[in-house]
Design an enzyme around this catalytic site. Structure first.
Site, PDB file in Angstrom:
ATOM      1  N   SER A  79      -1.421   5.683   4.325  1.00 37.85           N
ATOM      2  CA  SER A  79      -0.184   5.040   4.763  1.00 37.85           C
ATOM      3  C   SER A  79       0.971   5.625   3.980  1.00 37.85           C
ATOM      4  O   SER A  79       0.792   6.062   2.831  1.00 37.85           O
ATOM      5  CB  SER A  79      -0.250   3.526   4.507  1.00 37.85           C
ATOM      6  OG  SER A  79       1.021   2.920   4.681  1.00 37.85           O
ATOM      7  N   TYR A  95      -2.233  -3.719  -0.808  1.00 41.30           N
ATOM      8  CA  TYR A  95      -2.347  -2.753   0.294  1.00 41.30           C
ATOM      9  C   TYR A  95      -1.831  -1.376  -0.117  1.00 41.30           C
ATOM     10  O   TYR A  95      -2.505  -0.358   0.085  1.00 41.30           O
ATOM     11  CB  TYR A  95      -1.579  -3.270   1.508  1.00 41.30           C
ATOM     12  CG  TYR A  95      -1.531  -2.296   2.666  1.00 41.30           C
ATOM     13  CD1 TYR A  95      -2.627  -2.137   3.502  1.00 41.30           C
ATOM     14  CD2 TYR A  95      -0.393  -1.543   2.916  1.00 41.30           C
ATOM     15  CE1 TYR A  95      -2.593  -1.242   4.570  1.00 41.30           C
ATOM     16  CE2 TYR A  95      -0.347  -0.644   3.975  1.00 41.30           C
ATOM     17  CZ  TYR A  95      -1.446  -0.492   4.798  1.00 41.30           C
ATOM     18  OH  TYR A  95      -1.407   0.398   5.839  1.00 41.30           O
TER      19      TYR A  95
END
Length: 261
Positions: free
Chosen positions: A151, A165
């Site tokens: 990401s 995350y």
């Protein structure tokens, strides 16, 4: 008719690809594009019925696909998956570590249990899958390809509540580089894709604190739209194909220009 050598670089015939989290969103799009390029596809997901529907759709197009119920947080489940692939196909050419969760929690609310579960799925699972995949690739002496879906949050904190995350995705980028160094001698390449704001079922169902309207406004990439699963799948096809044969240990950011801001 003479073949187009440039398009031939994207031909994945006679290859076997494993896509985790393949039941929906990016994973389903990745399965679709790899199968269309000629690869047999293993759709691995904890959502068994949805995974089988994806595989069934691919078979309906005349493509080779199976589904395997898999929990990437379970080492036993990963062993079972790899045994099924070796039994069914005898080899594995491509691994796409796509399975992951996007649940959110503020730093002070992050319990050990929450942290461990997210890391088990987003980082430990890909590490174990990479280890077992490399075992098979080395045994079968294939020019393997590994792609990790990280990401752009690995490089910048896009919002509060992404504490765990973002850490997991930064770890996945590091895992990619460390893997590439170890497996290059075997003819195996490892790269990562770092999506930005991409609309998926997983994004919409993620639990945790709501983003404020101001934060949501900042999530819009300069290109003027959010990403689609197909945008990410196209990047995966490039990295697993011969078109990227001189690329390994890299992170390809696919975020509509967010990191340029």
């Amino acid at each position: 008719m003479a073949s187009n050598s440039h398009l031939d670089d994207y031909n994945l015939s006679d290859r076997v690809a494993l896509v985790t989290g393949g039941a929906q969103g990016m994973g389903a799009a990745i399965c679709d594009i790899l199968a269309a390029a000629g690869s047999a596809v293993v759709v691995a997901d904890v959502k068994a019925e949805k995974a089988e529907r994806v595989a069934e759709t691919l078979r309906g197009k005349g493509q080779q696909a199976i589904s395997v119920e898999t929990d990437v947080a379970s080492e036993t489940s990963i062993y079972d998956l790899m045994n099924r692939i070796e039994t069914e196909f005898g080899k594995l050419d491509i691994l796409v570590n796509n399975a992951g969760i996007q649940d959110r929690n503020f730093l002070e609310d992050t319990t050990s249990e929450y942290w461990d579960q997210l890391m088990a799925i987003n980082l430990r699972g890909p590490a174990l899958l990479t280890r077992e995949t490399v075992r098979i690739m080395r045994k079968c002496k294939v020019d393997g390809r590994i792609v990790n879906i990280a990401s752009n949050s690995a490089f910048h904190a896009s919002a509060p509540s992404l504490y765990a995350y973002s850490t997991s995705k930064a770890g996945l980028a590091g895992l990619t580089r460390a893997t590439a160094i170890e497996v290059t001698k075997d003819g195996i390449r490892a790269n990562a894709i770092c999506p930005g704001n991409t609309t998926t079922e997983g994004q919409m169902s993620a639990s945790g604190p709501d983003f404020t309207p101001e934060q949501i406004e900042k999530f819009m990439p300069p290109i003027g739209r959010t990403g689609t699963p197909r945008d990410i799948a196209n990047a995966v096809l490039f990295l697993v194909s011969d078109a990227s044969s001189f690329i390994t240990g890299q992170t390809l950011v696919v975020d509509g220009g967010m990191l340029s801001c």
